[in-house]
Write a protein that holds these residues in place. Structure first.
Motif, PDB file in Angstrom:
ATOM      1  N   HIS A  60      81.312  60.043  97.358  1.00  0.00           N
ATOM      2  CA  HIS A  60      81.444  60.487  98.749  1.00  0.00           C
ATOM      3  C   HIS A  60      82.894  60.850  99.054  1.00  0.00           C
ATOM      4  O   HIS A  60      83.809  60.135  98.694  1.00  0.00           O
ATOM      5  CB  HIS A  60      81.001  59.388  99.709  1.00  0.00           C
ATOM      6  CG  HIS A  60      79.574  59.014  99.558  1.00  0.00           C
ATOM      7  ND1 HIS A  60      78.535  59.855  99.863  1.00  0.00           N
ATOM      8  CD2 HIS A  60      78.996  57.882  99.103  1.00  0.00           C
ATOM      9  CE1 HIS A  60      77.398  59.261  99.616  1.00  0.00           C
ATOM     10  NE2 HIS A  60      77.639  58.062  99.142  1.00  0.00           N
ATOM     11  N   SER A  61      83.065  61.960  99.718  1.00  0.00           N
ATOM     12  CA  SER A  61      84.371  62.359 100.221  1.00  0.00           C
ATOM     13  C   SER A  61      84.140  63.033 101.559  1.00  0.00           C
ATOM     14  O   SER A  61      83.014  63.437 101.875  1.00  0.00           O
ATOM     15  CB  SER A  61      85.065  63.320  99.255  1.00  0.00           C
ATOM     16  OG  SER A  61      84.404  64.577  99.259  1.00  0.00           O
ATOM     17  N   ASP A 109      79.919  57.915 107.019  1.00  0.00           N
ATOM     18  CA  ASP A 109      79.962  59.204 106.328  1.00  0.00           C
ATOM     19  C   ASP A 109      79.744  60.354 107.304  1.00  0.00           C
ATOM     20  O   ASP A 109      80.358  61.414 107.173  1.00  0.00           O
ATOM     21  CB  ASP A 109      78.916  59.274 105.217  1.00  0.00           C
ATOM     22  CG  ASP A 109      79.229  58.357 104.039  1.00  0.00           C
ATOM     23  OD1 ASP A 109      80.401  57.981 103.864  1.00  0.00           O
ATOM     24  OD2 ASP A 109      78.286  58.030 103.294  1.00  0.00           O
TER      25      ASP A 109
END
Length: 99
Positions: free
Chosen positions: A24-25, A67
């Protein structure tokens, strides 16, 4: 009674929606968000989507609230999405990023 064998488990087809998202970014989250606009809802540049509809699909993909916030911040910073109160509008840059 059906019992799965180890061989059957090894032959299981991976879920590519989640397998690809193991890292995840902020950018990856933002690309997933604009992808929801373009690929799930079939929206074009300039069209908007209610935040509630966007987040419903986000959570169906088993993604976290953190997120979502991170992705929205990145998408706004890149000018892929512009806020409209309870909605977001997809920009031309956002459409391009989704494709």
């Amino acid at each position: 009674m059906h019992v799965e064998t180890e061989t059957q488990l090894n032959q299981a087809v991976p879920n590519h929606d989640t397998a690809v998202d193991t890292f995840h970014s902020a950018e990856a989250d933002a690309r997933l968000l604009v992808g929801i606009f373009v690929h799930h809802f079939k929206l074009l540049t300039g069209e908007s989507l209610l935040t509630s509809k966007l987040s419903a699909i986000w959570y169906e993909k088993q993604r976290s609230p953190q997120d979502l916030v991170q992705g929205l911040a990145y998408a706004k910073m890149q000018e892929w999405l512009t806020p409209l109160g309870e909605a977001f509008r997809l920009t031309e840059a956002g459409y391009t990023a989704a494709c």
